[in-house]
Design a protein around this motif. Structure first.
Motif, short mmCIF file in Angstrom:
data_model
loop_
_atom_site.label_atom_id
_atom_site.label_comp_id
_atom_site.label_asym_id
_atom_site.label_seq_id
_atom_site.Cartn_x
_atom_site.Cartn_y
_atom_site.Cartn_z
N ILE A 76 -1.06 -6.66 9.60
CA ILE A 76 -1.54 -5.59 8.72
C ILE A 76 -1.59 -6.09 7.29
CG2 ILE A 76 -1.10 -3.28 7.86
CD1 ILE A 76 0.57 -2.88 10.48
N SER A 77 -2.76 -6.02 6.69
CA SER A 77 -2.85 -6.45 5.30
C SER A 77 -4.03 -5.79 4.61
CB SER A 77 -3.01 -7.97 5.23
OG SER A 77 -4.30 -8.32 5.69
N ASP A 98 -7.26 -8.50 0.11
CA ASP A 98 -6.77 -9.82 -0.26
C ASP A 98 -5.25 -9.93 -0.37
OD1 ASP A 98 -9.29 -9.27 -2.57
OD2 ASP A 98 -7.34 -8.29 -2.73
N ARG A 99 -4.60 -8.81 -0.54
CA ARG A 99 -3.14 -8.85 -0.59
C ARG A 99 -2.56 -8.81 0.82
NH1 ARG A 99 -1.13 -4.25 -4.83
NH2 ARG A 99 -2.31 -2.80 -3.57
N LEU A 100 -1.40 -9.40 0.95
CA LEU A 100 -0.63 -9.21 2.17
C LEU A 100 0.14 -7.91 2.02
CD1 LEU A 100 0.89 -12.75 2.80
CD2 LEU A 100 -1.00 -11.65 4.02
N TYR A 101 0.39 -7.24 3.12
CA TYR A 101 1.22 -6.04 3.07
C TYR A 101 2.62 -6.34 3.58
CZ TYR A 101 -2.78 -3.03 2.00
OH TYR A 101 -3.85 -2.42 1.40
N PHE A 102 2.69 -7.22 4.56
CA PHE A 102 3.98 -7.58 5.13
C PHE A 102 4.13 -9.09 5.18
CE2 PHE A 102 2.98 -3.42 6.77
CZ PHE A 102 4.18 -2.74 6.67
N LYS A 113 8.37 -14.39 -1.55
CA LYS A 113 7.43 -15.29 -2.18
C LYS A 113 6.00 -15.08 -1.65
CE LYS A 113 7.36 -20.18 -3.59
NZ LYS A 113 6.34 -20.84 -2.72
N GLU A 114 5.92 -15.13 -0.34
CA GLU A 114 4.63 -14.97 0.31
C GLU A 114 3.88 -13.75 -0.21
OE1 GLU A 114 3.64 -15.39 4.99
OE2 GLU A 114 5.76 -15.34 4.44
N LEU A 115 4.58 -12.64 -0.24
CA LEU A 115 3.96 -11.41 -0.72
C LEU A 115 3.57 -11.52 -2.18
CD1 LEU A 115 5.88 -8.32 0.69
CD2 LEU A 115 3.60 -9.15 1.23
N ALA A 116 4.51 -12.00 -2.96
CA ALA A 116 4.29 -12.09 -4.39
C ALA A 116 3.05 -12.92 -4.70
CB ALA A 116 5.51 -12.69 -5.07
N GLU A 117 2.88 -13.96 -3.92
CA GLU A 117 1.76 -14.86 -4.21
C GLU A 117 0.42 -14.34 -3.73
OE1 GLU A 117 3.07 -18.49 -2.47
OE2 GLU A 117 4.24 -19.08 -4.24
N SER A 118 0.45 -13.33 -2.89
CA SER A 118 -0.81 -12.85 -2.33
C SER A 118 -1.53 -11.86 -3.25
CB SER A 118 -0.57 -12.18 -0.97
OG SER A 118 -0.01 -10.91 -1.15
N GLY A 119 -0.93 -11.58 -4.39
CA GLY A 119 -1.58 -10.65 -5.32
C GLY A 119 -0.78 -10.59 -6.59
N LYS A 135 -0.62 2.48 10.21
CA LYS A 135 -1.00 1.21 10.82
C LYS A 135 0.17 0.57 11.55
CE LYS A 135 -4.97 -0.12 8.09
NZ LYS A 135 -5.70 -1.25 7.48
N VAL A 136 1.32 0.62 10.92
CA VAL A 136 2.51 0.05 11.56
C VAL A 136 2.78 0.77 12.87
CG1 VAL A 136 5.00 -0.21 11.39
CG2 VAL A 136 3.56 -0.74 9.44
N ALA A 137 2.75 2.09 12.80
CA ALA A 137 3.01 2.89 14.00
C ALA A 137 2.04 2.47 15.10
CB ALA A 137 2.87 4.37 13.68
N ASN A 138 0.81 2.35 14.75
CA ASN A 138 -0.19 1.96 15.74
C ASN A 138 0.09 0.56 16.29
OD1 ASN A 138 -2.82 3.73 14.01
ND2 ASN A 138 -1.56 4.36 15.76
N ALA A 139 0.39 -0.33 15.38
CA ALA A 139 0.66 -1.70 15.80
C ALA A 139 1.82 -1.75 16.78
CB ALA A 139 0.95 -2.57 14.59
N LEU A 140 2.75 -0.84 16.64
CA LEU A 140 3.91 -0.85 17.51
C LEU A 140 3.69 -0.02 18.77
CD1 LEU A 140 6.76 -0.57 14.85
CD2 LEU A 140 5.98 -2.60 16.08
N GLY A 141 2.48 0.50 18.88
CA GLY A 141 2.13 1.16 20.14
C GLY A 141 2.32 2.66 20.19
N TYR A 142 2.47 3.29 19.06
CA TYR A 142 2.60 4.74 19.06
C TYR A 142 1.24 5.38 19.27
CZ TYR A 142 7.32 4.35 17.25
OH TYR A 142 8.65 4.07 17.11
N ASN A 143 1.26 6.55 19.83
CA ASN A 143 0.01 7.29 19.94
C ASN A 143 -0.27 8.01 18.63
OD1 ASN A 143 1.40 9.77 19.80
ND2 ASN A 143 1.85 9.67 21.98
#
Lengths: 185, 185
Positions: free
Chosen positions: A117-118, A121-125, A130-136, A166-174
Motif C-alpha cells: 500500500i502506497s 510517489d510516497r511510501l505509506y508503510f 529511513k525508508e519512509l522518510a526518503e520516499s517524500g 486499504k490495510v483492512a482489505n489487504a488483510l482480508g477483511y470484507n
DNA sequence: GATTCGATCGGAGGGATAGTTA
DNA sequence: TCTAACTATCCCTCCGATCGAA
C-alpha cells in the motif's frame, strides 16, 4: 452509539472491571449496572454475563469458509482494540497508530502485505523510518507500536481513513469490517 | 475528563437515573457504581469503595493518629492515580492535571486550601479560568479534571513539581509522601 | 550577589487545505 | 483541458526551557 463524558475516577472504576481484552465500555457497564439494578447483593460478579449477549447467535459451523474466517478476524481484531484507550488519544495520529497496532497483533504474519500500500510517489508503510522518510518530504514516519513497521503520518484524516481501509482489505477483511475499522479513527 | 462510547441502552439506563437537573454522567454513575462496587449489600454507598481492592493490608486502627492519617491519605491518593494513564500522557501538563485531579478526589473538602498557593504576582490556583488568566500574562489556565478548580500551567516542569509539593503539604502530607507525589510528574 | 519567579518564544505535533501531478 | 488523486506546506495549538525581571 452515544458519547458521554465521565471523570477519571469513574473511568478507572469501569476500566478495572474489564473482563476481557478489548471489552467495550457498554459491555462493562451493562454488567455492572445490571448487577446493580437488582437491589440484590451481587452474587457472582465475576461472571462475564454481558459477553454472552453479543455472541447470542451460535456461530454456524456449517457456513461457508469465508464467513467463518471473517468472523474470526473480526473477533480477533476488535478484541485487540481498546476503545477507551482509543478515545483517550489526543488526535487522529494516536488513534491511527493504535488501530494499526491492533491489526498487526491480529495479523502479525501477513502484515507485511501492507507494504504494497502506497501513494503515488510516497511510501505509506515500510520496515524502517529511513525508508519512509526518503520516499517524500516531511512524511512524519511513526513506528506502529510493538511492531517492526512504520507508517507515513503526514496526511489529513480522510487519507488516514483510506489507508486503514486499504490495510483492512489487504488483510482480508470484507467491506463491512473494513468500514468498522475505518470508523474507529 | 474522558469520553467513552456507550450504546443507547446503557445511555438510557444512566439518564433515567438522573436525580437533579443538570446532573453529570459522572455523578450518576458514581452513585450507581458505588452501590454496585461493594460485593456486599450497600451499607453506606458514599464510601469510595473502589479503593478497597488495593488496600489489602488492614488499616491499623490502633496506631498513632498521624500515622493513620498519613496512611489513609496515601492510600486514598495513590489509588486514585492510574500509573498507566499517567505514563500515557504526552507531556508534563497532562500528568500534572491527572495528579491534581487525584488529589482533589482524595481531599475534596479541604482542597480549597490550595488557593493559598501562589507565585509572586500570579495566582497558581483559582476557582475560575478568568481569575487565573487575569493574574498574569499567558498563564494558560487549565481546569483540574472533575473539579471546580483551575491551575496555572505556564511554567517549567521544575515549577510544576514545586507546585505539587506545595499542594501535598497544604493537604497535610508528610515529606515522604509529598516527595512521592512530586515524583509522579 | 544570589535566588526565585514570570512569560516569552522556539520547537514539536497535528492535520486542513492549497497546490501539484497524473 | 478538466478532474481526481495525491503531496507537503503551512497554520494552529500545545509545551516548557530559557533567560530577563524582581
Amino acid at each position: 452509539m452515544k458519547n458521554i463524558e465521565i471523570d477519571e475516577e469513574i473511568y478507572q472504576c469501569i476500566v478495572s472491571n474489564t473482563q476481557f481484552i478489548g471489552e467495550s465500555a457498554s459491555s462493562i457497564l451493562r454488567r455492572l449496572l445490571s448487577i446493580e439494578a437488582e437491589t440484590q447483593p451481587s452474587t457472582s460478579p465475576k461472571e462475564p454475563v454481558v459477553t454472552k449477549t453479543v455472541s447470542q447467535e451460535p456461530v454456524p459451523v456449517t457456513k461457508p469458509v469465508e464467513v467463518t474466517v471473517a468472523k474470526d478476524i473480526n473477533e480477533t481484531v476488535f478484541n485487540y482494540v481498546n476503545k477507551e484507550e482509543l478515545a483517550m488519544q489526543r488526535g487522529a495520529v494516536g488513534r491511527f497508530l493504535l488501530i494499526l497496532a491492533a491489526l498487526y497483533r491480529g495479523h502479525t504474519t501477513q502484515f507485511s502485505e501492507v507494504l504494497e500500500i502506497s501513494g503515488r510517489d510516497r511510501l505509506y508503510f515500510a520496515k524502517s523510518e529511513k525508508e519512509l522518510a526518503e520516499s517524500g518530504s516531511s512524511t512524519k514516519p511513526r513506528q506502529i507500536p510493538d511492531s517492526p513497521f512504520w507508517v507515513m503520518t503526514n496526511s489529513n484524516t480522510t487519507r488516514k481513513k483510506m489507508m486503514l481501509t486499504k490495510v483492512a482489505n489487504a488483510l482480508g477483511y470484507n467491506e463491512d469490517d473494513a468500514e468498522k475499522i475505518r470508523e474507529l479513527l
